[in-house]
Scaffold this motif. Structure first.
Motif, PDB file in Angstrom:
ATOM      1  N   GLY A  93       0.813  -1.208   0.000  1.00  0.00           N
ATOM      2  CA  GLY A  93       0.000   0.000   0.000  1.00  0.00           C
ATOM      3  C   GLY A  93       0.849   1.262   0.000  1.00  0.00           C
ATOM      4  O   GLY A  93       0.535   2.241  -0.695  1.00  0.00           O
ATOM      5  N   LEU A  99       0.350  -5.779  -4.533  1.00  0.00           N
ATOM      6  CA  LEU A  99      -1.070  -5.710  -4.195  1.00  0.00           C
ATOM      7  C   LEU A  99      -1.819  -6.926  -4.740  1.00  0.00           C
ATOM      8  O   LEU A  99      -2.741  -7.437  -4.092  1.00  0.00           O
ATOM      9  CB  LEU A  99      -1.686  -4.418  -4.720  1.00  0.00           C
ATOM     10  N   GLN A 126       2.450   1.494  -3.383  1.00  0.00           N
ATOM     11  CA  GLN A 126       1.491   1.323  -4.476  1.00  0.00           C
ATOM     12  C   GLN A 126       2.060   0.436  -5.583  1.00  0.00           C
ATOM     13  O   GLN A 126       1.982   0.758  -6.779  1.00  0.00           O
ATOM     14  CB  GLN A 126       1.053   2.676  -5.022  1.00  0.00           C
ATOM     15  N   VAL A 157      -6.017  -1.531   2.129  1.00  0.00           N
ATOM     16  CA  VAL A 157      -5.184  -1.180   0.964  1.00  0.00           C
ATOM     17  C   VAL A 157      -5.835  -1.593  -0.347  1.00  0.00           C
ATOM     18  O   VAL A 157      -5.582  -0.986  -1.398  1.00  0.00           O
ATOM     19  CB  VAL A 157      -3.760  -1.782   1.086  1.00  0.00           C
TER      20      VAL A 157
END
Length: 359
Positions: free
Chosen positions: A97, A105, A100, A158
């Motif tokens: 998170g 993720l 990014q 997230v």
């Protein structure tokens, strides 16, 4: 302890964490590269503490060290999903998170989906405490809330997935129902839906520490995304538990491996975790300020157990569910990443809570 003493001690404990290669194996390095090789719960708790330290320091190099460890592990291939192998995913979700990183993720999302889809469930949909050694059919353990449900909640934040936050909340409520003693508020190590009992009926100290830290952390991590009723309920649960913990603290500030058995060994990872959770809860307004006297006494006891190399001594190794109290008393002591992490988090909270002396 003043600011300089706190930073010197914190640096030493972080370096001690980085020197650990595996259980019972301390390396000779003196930097901030992570040497622990196994993807398991022990390093998972350690990484959470290390990430909080790196975040607190706003140190990009430290954050990169964590990222490099994860990239190496993912390239090598992640282990099979179960409760304990989920613990390293907590910090990974935070790292993904923060940076990014879509690839990370995706890894977080896939693991969260696998938990919901493939992890065996107990009656009433509880997360069965499956570990590599055994399936633990029909069993709830207090460790699960830190090792797995914190990850699920963070992943929900997230990934912007409400279903993950709701599932984590449900697991906290269900585990409380079956593991929290209604008389004392202390937590049993485990419950079996198969035979309907709490095994040894032990109030295991580190198991209770996981609760003292997991509830405030969960509330803080979820923030406005946590239902007010769940926040209120869990705040009362940990407050009740802490009142009993205060009554059972030893004169020297430590807690016993079996909380209500003064003949069991005193244990530093539990003491560090309980003290951290107490100070965290006070700062958040969950716990009464009177608890601080017990937390600060525990803080001093843990500080006294850090050796010159930054290793936290008198911490016990991983502990399965025991069938009698003696089992808990016989667990060996060893240098372990989670004792380092809980002490790191305790030192950070000591500063953030405004407990440092002026001189």
């Amino acid at each position: 302890m003043n600011k300089q003493q706190q930073m010197t001690t914190l640096d030493r404990v972080v370096r001690g964490f980085c020197r650990l290669k595996n259980l019972d194996e301390v390396g000779v390095g003196n930097g901030f590269a992570i040497n622990f090789e196994e993807w398991e719960w022990e390093i998972g708790v350690g990484l959470y503490g290390f990430w909080r330290f790196a975040e607190h320091q706003q140190d990009a190099a430290l954050q990169q060290s964590i990222l490099a460890w994860y990239e190496g592990q993912i390239a090598r291939g992640l282990p099979e999903m179960q409760i304990n192998t989920t613990a390293p995913m907590i910090a990974l979700a935070l790292v993904a998170g923060h940076h990014q990183r879509q690839d990370l993720l995706e890894t977080v999302n896939d693991w969260a989906d696998a938990l919901l889809r493939d992890l065996p469930k107990t009656e009433e949909g509880g997360f069965q405490h499956v570990v590599k050694e055994q399936p633990n059919t029909g069993q709830l353990w207090d460790d699960t809330l830190f090792m797995t449900c914190l990850f699920l909640g963070v992943a929900g934040i997230v990934l912007k997935r409400r279903d993950l936050i709701d599932e984590a909340s449900y697991q906290f409520l269900l585990h409380t129902r079956y593991l929290s003693d209604p008389v004392s508020g202390l937590w049993y190590h485990g419950w079996t839906f198969v035979d309907k009992h709490h095994f040894a009926g032990a109030f295991w100290a580190r198991g209770n520490a996981w609760i003292t830290v997991a509830i405030p952390e969960f509330i803080a991590l979820m923030g406005e995304h946590l239902d007010a009723s769940v926040r209120r309920y869990l705040s009362q649960v940990v407050s009740r538990q802490v009142r009993s913990l205060c009554e059972l603290q030893a004169e020297n500030g430590m807690w016993y491996t079996v909380l209500d058995d003064p003949l069991s060994p005193q244990e530093s990872s539990a003491t560090a975790g309980i003290a951290w959770g107490m100070l965290r809860g006070i700062r958040m307004g969950i716990l009464d300020a009177s608890v601080s006297a017990h937390a600060l006494r525990a803080f001093e006891a843990v500080m006294a157990r850090i050796d010159d190399e930054g290793i936290v001594r008198e911490a016990s190794r991983g502990t399965m569910l025991g069938w009698d109290i003696q089992y808990y008393c016989d667990i060996a002591m060893a240098p372990v990443p989670y004792a380092q992490a809980l002490t790191i988090l305790l030192l950070l909270e000591y500063e953030q809570g405004g407990w440092l002396s002026a001189d």
